[in-house]
Design an enzyme around this catalytic site. Structure first.
Site, mmCIF file in Angstrom:
data_model
loop_
_atom_site.group_PDB
_atom_site.id
_atom_site.type_symbol
_atom_site.label_atom_id
_atom_site.label_comp_id
_atom_site.label_asym_id
_atom_site.label_seq_id
_atom_site.Cartn_x
_atom_site.Cartn_y
_atom_site.Cartn_z
ATOM 1 C CB THR A 37 -16.046 -55.723 -11.452
ATOM 2 O OG1 THR A 37 -16.288 -54.336 -11.687
ATOM 3 C CG2 THR A 37 -15.107 -55.872 -10.266
ATOM 4 C CE LYS A 72 -14.978 -52.066 -9.239
ATOM 5 N NZ LYS A 72 -16.097 -51.322 -9.605
ATOM 6 C CE LYS A 83 -18.141 -59.046 -9.613
ATOM 7 N NZ LYS A 83 -18.704 -58.597 -10.879
HETATM 8 P P1 NAD Z 1 -26.433 -56.839 -14.562
HETATM 9 O O1 NAD Z 1 -26.693 -58.165 -13.968
HETATM 10 O O2 NAD Z 1 -27.481 -55.777 -14.505
HETATM 11 O O3 NAD Z 1 -26.050 -57.022 -16.124
HETATM 12 C C1 NAD Z 1 -25.323 -58.106 -16.636
HETATM 13 C C2 NAD Z 1 -25.971 -58.468 -17.974
HETATM 14 O O4 NAD Z 1 -25.201 -59.479 -18.599
HETATM 15 C C3 NAD Z 1 -27.386 -59.030 -17.810
HETATM 16 O O5 NAD Z 1 -28.298 -58.266 -18.590
HETATM 17 C C4 NAD Z 1 -27.263 -60.479 -18.304
HETATM 18 O O6 NAD Z 1 -28.427 -60.946 -18.977
HETATM 19 C C5 NAD Z 1 -26.087 -60.350 -19.256
HETATM 20 N N1 NAD Z 1 -25.420 -61.625 -19.532
HETATM 21 C C6 NAD Z 1 -24.954 -62.542 -18.646
HETATM 22 N N2 NAD Z 1 -24.390 -63.578 -19.293
HETATM 23 C C7 NAD Z 1 -24.492 -63.296 -20.623
HETATM 24 C C8 NAD Z 1 -24.098 -63.979 -21.799
HETATM 25 N N3 NAD Z 1 -23.492 -65.166 -21.750
HETATM 26 N N4 NAD Z 1 -24.384 -63.411 -23.000
HETATM 27 C C9 NAD Z 1 -25.013 -62.213 -23.060
HETATM 28 N N5 NAD Z 1 -25.407 -61.507 -21.985
HETATM 29 C C10 NAD Z 1 -25.156 -62.048 -20.773
HETATM 30 O O7 NAD Z 1 -25.072 -56.327 -13.907
HETATM 31 P P2 NAD Z 1 -24.497 -54.826 -13.876
HETATM 32 O O8 NAD Z 1 -24.927 -54.150 -12.638
HETATM 33 O O9 NAD Z 1 -24.743 -54.185 -15.211
HETATM 34 O O10 NAD Z 1 -22.931 -55.138 -13.705
HETATM 35 C C11 NAD Z 1 -22.120 -55.545 -14.795
HETATM 36 C C12 NAD Z 1 -20.670 -55.532 -14.351
HETATM 37 O O11 NAD Z 1 -20.338 -54.212 -13.920
HETATM 38 C C13 NAD Z 1 -20.377 -56.460 -13.151
HETATM 39 O O12 NAD Z 1 -19.132 -57.058 -13.361
HETATM 40 C C14 NAD Z 1 -20.365 -55.508 -11.969
HETATM 41 O O13 NAD Z 1 -19.557 -55.977 -10.915
HETATM 42 C C15 NAD Z 1 -19.789 -54.255 -12.604
HETATM 43 N N6 NAD Z 1 -20.141 -53.004 -11.917
HETATM 44 C C16 NAD Z 1 -21.414 -52.742 -11.548
HETATM 45 C C17 NAD Z 1 -21.713 -51.552 -10.894
HETATM 46 C C18 NAD Z 1 -23.136 -51.221 -10.476
HETATM 47 O O14 NAD Z 1 -23.327 -50.234 -9.742
HETATM 48 N N7 NAD Z 1 -24.145 -51.973 -10.916
HETATM 49 C C19 NAD Z 1 -20.700 -50.615 -10.622
HETATM 50 C C20 NAD Z 1 -19.400 -50.896 -11.045
HETATM 51 C C21 NAD Z 1 -19.130 -52.093 -11.698
#
Ligand code: NAD
Length: 297
Positions: free
Chosen positions: A97, A172, A247
């Site tokens: 997102t 979204k 966010k």
């Molecule tokens: P998270 O923080 O659990 O996962 C993000 C991952 O990206 C981490 O494991 C981090 O180490 C990795 N990362 C960051 N920079 C990196 C790089 N340069 N190279 C490789 N890996 C890297 O976050 P999440 O909850 O999985 O959310 C991910 C996306 O999904 C976000 O944009 C969030 O807004 C969206 N989202 C989350 C949810 C939810 O309920 N968690 C729901 C809908 C959308």
């Protein structure tokens, strides 16, 4: 048909999404900065990539699930990134997102390199990611959408093509702006009802069949009692965390300011969720805003 899929960002959402691609028979080269996330991916039958460049060179399809626009720009357009190393024709899917401007910039740069790309943010949370029941809101050209569909089908249940590049992100944030504003509206009504001596169940019974009816009231009621399934009945454990709502409301405000749209209630919602998060609510469900409003009244 099975493919070599590169998957970057194996966090709370990306980890289980990548595993669903493994279960569907794809070879999934996973990459994350966290060693623990990489090991969990390998334990579930995925492969560890040695880095973005190696993964991009081998993959037919690349999916990214990263925290924010700056990470997505860097991974795709930065030195040693995806666009520098992937083969022309590689299908790119960003499910993070992020802000609409970053999504459009990355898709335009991918197109210049001959790589079809969609923005495909999701709703449905961690449970939807694990269960393969996410909703994908997809932006991009028709051919890119058609090419992405078989992979999105593995990770989600509802896949909607919202239009051209960036329109998945636009859908979204517009939807979640409605949700943030309507949750505050419903919460304010319950707080006012309390002050006026009107029972919460009575307000629910009346408004859920009257003109105040909306999803925040009838599917996610912010006070305990009327709707046993709502997070209000389990001390506001998320669900959808307030910090995630904040966010999305901030992304909506960025988009409103760069496109010149007037969204005064969206701005107010962002500011109220920011106050709620700063007062300790960030990890609680977003419907917990009712407690914050009650406390300030
Ligand atoms: P998270 O923080 O659990 O996962 C993000 C991952 O990206 C981490 O494991 C981090 O180490 C990795 N990362 C960051 N920079 C990196 C790089 N340069 N190279 C490789 N890996 C890297 O976050 P999440 O909850 O999985 O959310 C991910 C996306 O999904 C976000 O944009 C969030 O807004 C969206 N989202 C989350 C949810 C939810 O309920 N968690 C729901 C809908 C959308």
């Amino acid at each position: 048909m099975t493919s070599t899929v590169g998957f970057i960002g194996l966090g709370n959402m990306g980890g289980p999404m990548a595993i669903n691609l493994v279960k569907a028979g794809h070879r999934v080269l996973g990459f994350d900065l966290s060693e623990a996330a990489m090991s969990a991916h390998a334990d579930a039958g995925g492969e560890k990539a040695t880095g973005v460049a190696q993964m991009a060179a081998e993959a037919d399809v690349i999916v990214t699930m990263l925290p924010a626009g700056k990470h997505v720009r860097q991974i795709y357009m930065g030195e040693g990134g995806i666009l520098e190393n992937a083969k022309p024709g590689t299908l790119l899917i960003d499910s993070s997102t992020i802000d609409v401007d970053s999504a459009r910039a990355v898709i335009a740069a991918a197109s210049d390199k001959g790589m079809p790309m969609v923005d495909a943010p999701v709703s449905g949370g961690v449970a939807g990611a694990a269960g393969g029941t996410l909703t994908f809101m997809v932006g991009g050209a028709d051919e890119a959408f058609e090419a992405a569909l078989p992979y999105l089908d593995v990770m989600g249940k509802t896949i909607v093509h919202a239009g051209g590049a960036g329109n998945g992100q636009a859908a979204k944030i517009c939807n979640n702006m409605i949700l943030g504003i309507s949750m505050i509206a419903v919460s304010e009504a319950f707080v006012l009802a309390e002050r006026l001596g009107l029972d919460a169940q009575k307000l629910f019974d009346i408004s859920s069949t009257a003109s105040g009816q909306c999803w925040s009231l009838t599917s996610y009621c912010p006070v305990p009692g009327p709707l046993p399934s709502s997070p209000a009945n389990r001390d506001y454990q998320p669900g959808f965390a307030a910090e995630m709502m904040l966010k999305d409301l901030k992304l909506a405000q960025e988009a409103a300011s760069s496109s010149g749209a007037a969204t005064p209630l969206g701005a107010e919602a962002a500011s109220l969720y920011s106050l709620f998060c700063n007062s300790g609510g960030q990890g609680q469900d977003f419907s917990g805003i009712v407690k914050f409003l009650r406390g300030t009244s």
